[in-house]
Design a protein around this motif. Structure first.
Motif, PDB file in Angstrom:
ATOM      1  N   PRO A 252       4.686   5.052   4.362  1.00 44.20           N
ATOM      2  CA  PRO A 252       5.980   5.462   4.893  1.00 44.20           C
ATOM      3  C   PRO A 252       7.077   4.484   4.477  1.00 44.20           C
ATOM      4  CG  PRO A 252       4.360   5.221   6.636  1.00 44.20           C
ATOM      5  CD  PRO A 252       3.752   4.681   5.408  1.00 44.20           C
ATOM      6  N   SER A 253       8.052   4.979   3.746  1.00 38.88           N
ATOM      7  CA  SER A 253       9.190   4.137   3.371  1.00 38.88           C
ATOM      8  C   SER A 253      10.338   5.055   3.016  1.00 38.88           C
ATOM      9  CB  SER A 253       8.848   3.234   2.184  1.00 38.88           C
ATOM     10  OG  SER A 253       8.735   4.021   1.040  1.00 38.88           O
ATOM     11  N   ILE A 254      11.500   4.451   2.768  1.00 40.21           N
ATOM     12  CA  ILE A 254      12.701   5.260   2.530  1.00 40.21           C
ATOM     13  C   ILE A 254      12.557   6.078   1.245  1.00 40.21           C
ATOM     14  CG2 ILE A 254      13.885   3.364   1.360  1.00 40.21           C
ATOM     15  CD1 ILE A 254      15.954   5.323   3.628  1.00 40.21           C
ATOM     16  N   ASN A 256       9.935   7.655  -0.106  1.00 37.90           N
ATOM     17  CA  ASN A 256       9.279   8.966  -0.033  1.00 37.90           C
ATOM     18  C   ASN A 256       9.556   9.662   1.289  1.00 37.90           C
ATOM     19  OD1 ASN A 256       7.665   7.307   1.407  1.00 37.90           O
ATOM     20  ND2 ASN A 256       5.862   7.529   0.133  1.00 37.90           N
ATOM     21  N   ARG A 257      10.821   9.671   1.672  1.00 43.10           N
ATOM     22  CA  ARG A 257      11.269  10.344   2.880  1.00 43.10           C
ATOM     23  C   ARG A 257      11.056  11.842   2.802  1.00 43.10           C
ATOM     24  NH1 ARG A 257      14.720   9.415   7.113  1.00 43.10           N
ATOM     25  NH2 ARG A 257      16.113  11.172   6.921  1.00 43.10           N
TER      26      ARG A 257
ATOM     27  N   LYS B 180       8.132  14.965  12.314  1.00 36.29           N
ATOM     28  CA  LYS B 180       9.236  15.589  11.589  1.00 36.29           C
ATOM     29  C   LYS B 180       9.198  17.105  11.713  1.00 36.29           C
ATOM     30  CE  LYS B 180      10.680  12.557   7.955  1.00 36.29           C
ATOM     31  NZ  LYS B 180      10.772  12.447   6.501  1.00 36.29           N
ATOM     32  N   ASN B 196      10.348  -0.012   7.468  1.00 36.58           N
ATOM     33  CA  ASN B 196       9.865   1.049   6.591  1.00 36.58           C
ATOM     34  C   ASN B 196       9.609   2.332   7.363  1.00 36.58           C
ATOM     35  OD1 ASN B 196       9.682   0.041   3.952  1.00 36.58           O
ATOM     36  ND2 ASN B 196       8.018  -1.294   4.591  1.00 36.58           N
ATOM     37  N   ARG B 197       8.879   2.192   8.478  1.00 41.41           N
ATOM     38  CA  ARG B 197       8.521   3.376   9.258  1.00 41.41           C
ATOM     39  C   ARG B 197       9.753   4.007   9.864  1.00 41.41           C
ATOM     40  NH1 ARG B 197       3.774   0.639  12.705  1.00 41.41           N
ATOM     41  NH2 ARG B 197       2.661  -0.212  10.934  1.00 41.41           N
ATOM     42  N   ALA B 199      12.790   3.957   8.746  1.00 37.47           N
ATOM     43  CA  ALA B 199      13.571   4.616   7.707  1.00 37.47           C
ATOM     44  C   ALA B 199      12.903   5.899   7.263  1.00 37.47           C
ATOM     45  CB  ALA B 199      13.749   3.689   6.510  1.00 37.47           C
ATOM     46  N   TYR B 200      11.558   5.916   7.278  1.00 36.21           N
ATOM     47  CA  TYR B 200      10.863   7.121   6.834  1.00 36.21           C
ATOM     48  C   TYR B 200      11.068   8.256   7.831  1.00 36.21           C
ATOM     49  CZ  TYR B 200       7.173  10.434   5.972  1.00 36.21           C
ATOM     50  OH  TYR B 200       6.505  11.597   5.744  1.00 36.21           O
ATOM     51  N   SER B 202      13.155   8.626  10.709  1.00 37.57           N
ATOM     52  CA  SER B 202      14.281   8.935  11.589  1.00 37.57           C
ATOM     53  C   SER B 202      15.455   9.563  10.853  1.00 37.57           C
ATOM     54  CB  SER B 202      14.753   7.656  12.264  1.00 37.57           C
ATOM     55  OG  SER B 202      15.309   6.823  11.299  1.00 37.57           O
ATOM     56  N   ASP B 203      16.379  10.147  11.659  1.00 33.82           N
ATOM     57  CA  ASP B 203      17.649  10.622  11.124  1.00 33.82           C
ATOM     58  C   ASP B 203      18.767   9.642  11.450  1.00 33.82           C
ATOM     59  OD1 ASP B 203      16.702  13.281  10.255  1.00 33.82           O
ATOM     60  OD2 ASP B 203      16.241  13.459  12.374  1.00 33.82           O
ATOM     61  N   PRO B 219      19.525   6.224   7.893  1.00 38.28           N
ATOM     62  CA  PRO B 219      18.637   5.288   7.195  1.00 38.28           C
ATOM     63  C   PRO B 219      19.158   4.871   5.821  1.00 38.28           C
ATOM     64  CG  PRO B 219      17.401   7.139   8.054  1.00 38.28           C
ATOM     65  CD  PRO B 219      18.810   7.393   8.402  1.00 38.28           C
TER      66      PRO B 219
END
Lengths: 310, 245
Positions: A252-254, A256-257, B180, B196-197, B199-200, B202-203, B219
């Motif tokens: 999980p990272s920005i 591969n959102r 999501k 990291n989590r 940013a993955y 949330s809005d 993010p």
């Protein structure tokens, strides 16, 4: 039993040969680990990754010699640890940091007392303690506190700090980064890197990012077997097993959102351990998969490198 | 919609038994949580995340300020659900998985089959886990059970206080994508100490430091152009697969 020395010119500090072990209870014997081959050299950091229930903690406990084996052997500097005198010698050389800190610290004695007890005569280098505490984000005030007064994350960090103070020959870390914040993780990784001159470190972690940041070699486990091992950069840039590729691409990272999780269910079992969820499955995968060694990169997949072209 | 207005919360610390000192865990915190979104609150340890969680879910009362649920100060029962940080104390270790799910069903007038379906959605199979005692489950399995129990009660809002810290990468990815997918039904407030989590998933991210919200934004904005010094330092030190130490 001693290892054949002509085979191994450079003897690793710890070597495991085709080890199988498991747990015994009233219902019978359950085998968890099957045919494990593993080694670690002096001054090396080795990471073990894998999902929940893949046998990482069991392997770590097997290395400490706590559980009985049903086959295979473990060698410490060429001597099997499953004999009384070798085991007594080996026990002093390794430290195992477990996940549950409360069971190990004495609840009614202060942290300072427990740190003093690590050293003969109760004398210790206070500046060194201060440096390690600082790197882990702990203040020196907790030296006078009792473990029952500390929070769970702080207790875990105290335990890691105590292990780092002793500088054992083999350090086994079970989920060291759980519950730590960004600064403390960074500080811990820097301390470990600094320590890994004379100490061999084996760390298991469910979060794979810290493992790829410091480890020299990495083993990937699934369902009690090792499915891939090699140097960290080989595994990161060219994984030979589809499961390893799946793990690396789903951090999980920005970046591969927008990646969606795709559930695959082939509804068959047996053969390869990843058969049920593998998107590159073919008929050949249903047979037993041997462990293939390609120089220093081992893997357990029959379809490499074809599956990259699917 | 949940609105938090100028909340203050302090704990009294006694030094030497005589001196009293106020320690502000939260200091003038204001935030708005709207439907159809996932809100992440990022903070280091000791920044007041858990206190904020407790106040939103009604376990603690603020010393000043107010919490509004859909513009009223009254909270509807069972509209906010909480997943606790520690999976070892929030579940009963002497009972099995079936007991937990049947108790949830009888307390909330739900059909147990629905709860089992949510449980299987997280990736654990009913056949293997039904009769297992909680004391034999690992930390990650406990967290998935706690999460599925809370989700199956169909709350309006769920407060997640570092709920997935024991999970491995692949399972974590699966669970976060469940969040999501269901965000149009449930308003999620997600606390974590890993950027990291946050940013993955949330809005919108709120950055909490020392009991104050110092920065907020999407993010992309937080990661690419942080304004505060603290956030910049966090993003620089953030764990990254490509950055070798």
């Amino acid at each position: 039993m001693e290892i054949n020395e002509s085979k191994n010119k450079f003897m690793p500090r710890l070597q495991i040969q085709s080890l199988s072990c498991g747990y015994k209870n009233e219902r019978g014997y359950t085998e968890i680990l099957k045919d494990i081959n593993f080694y670690i050299n002096k001054g090396e950091i080795v990471g073990l990754i894998g999902e929940i229930g893949s046998g990482k903690t069991t392997l770590l406990r097997a290395i400490t010699g706590e559980i009985l084996r049903s086959g295979g052997d473990i060698f410490y500097e060429g001597k099997s640890i499953f004999s009384k005198e070798n085991y007594l010698n080996f026990r002093k050389k390794r430290i195992y940091v477990r996940q549950d800190a409360m069971d190990i610290l004495k609840p009614r004695y202060s942290v300072e007392f427990q740190i003093k007890k690590l050293f003969k005569g109760g004398k210790y280098d206070r500046s060194n303690v201060e440096r390690i505490f600082n790197n882990l984000g702990l203040s020196m005030d907790i030296m006078n506190m009792l473990p029952v007064q500390l929070s769970d994350g702080t207790r875990h960090r105290v335990l890691i700090a105590m292990a780092l103070l002793i500088k054992p020959e083999i350090l086994l870390l079970d989920e060291p980064t759980t519950g730590l914040d960004t600064y403390a993780i960074r500080g811990l990784l820097e301390l470990l890197k600094e320590m890994a001159v004379s100490t061999s470190i084996i760390m298991i972690n469910s979060d794979i990012i810290p493992v790829f940041q410091i480890c020299d070699r990495i083993y990937v486990m699934k369902s009690g077997v090792i499915i891939e091992d090699g140097i960290w950069s080989d595994i990161l840039h060219k994984p030979h097993h589809p499961y390893v590729k799946e793990i690396i691409t789903s951090v999980p990272s920005i970046s591969n959102r927008n990646k969606e999780y795709v559930d695959i269910d082939n509804k068959i079992e047996g053969g390869c351990v990843f058969l049920k969820k593998c998107r590159h499955m073919k008929e050949i995968c249903k047979s037993d998969v041997p462990y293939i060694m390609d120089r220093d990169h081992g893997y357990r997949c029959l379809r490499y490198p074809e599956w990259y072209n699917d | 919609m949940i609105e938090v207005n100028n909340i203050q919360k302090y704990y009294i610390i006694r030094r030497n038994g005589i001196k009293e000192q106020k320690f502000y865990a939260l200091d003038n915190v204001s935030a708005i949580f709207r439907e159809d979104n996932i809100f992440a609150i990022f903070g280091d340890s000791g920044s007041g995340k858990t206190t904020l969680c407790n106040i939103i879910s009604g376990y603690q009362k603020p010393d000043a300020g107010s919490v509004l649920y859909n513009n009223s100060s009254e909270k509807k029962t069972k509209s906010v659900r909480y997943v606790f940080q520690d999976p070892y104390t929030s579940l009963n270790a002497t009972k099995d998985v079936r007991w937990h799910i049947e108790t949830t069903a009888s307390l909330n007038d739900l059909d147990p089959v629905n709860i089992w379906n949510t449980f299987e959605l997280t990736g654990l199979s009913r056949k293997n886990y039904e009769t297992r005692l909680i004391s034999t489950l690992s930390g990650g399995e406990r967290q998935m059970l706690a999460f599925s129990i809370a989700l199956s009660q169909q709350p309006d809002c769920m407060v997640l206080d570092e709920p997935f810290s024991y999970l491995d990468t692949l399972t974590l990815f699966r669970i976060l994508s469940i969040l999501k997918k269901t965000k149009d039904k449930v308003l999620y407030i997600y606390m974590d100490n890993d950027m990291n989590r946050c940013a993955y998933v949330s809005d919108m991210i709120y950055v909490l430091k020392g009991g104050k919200i110092i920065e907020q934004g999407t993010p992309e904005k937080i990661i690419n152009s942080p304004e505060e010094e603290f956030t910049m330092e966090i993003i620089e030190k953030m764990p990254d697969l490509q950055k070798r130490i």
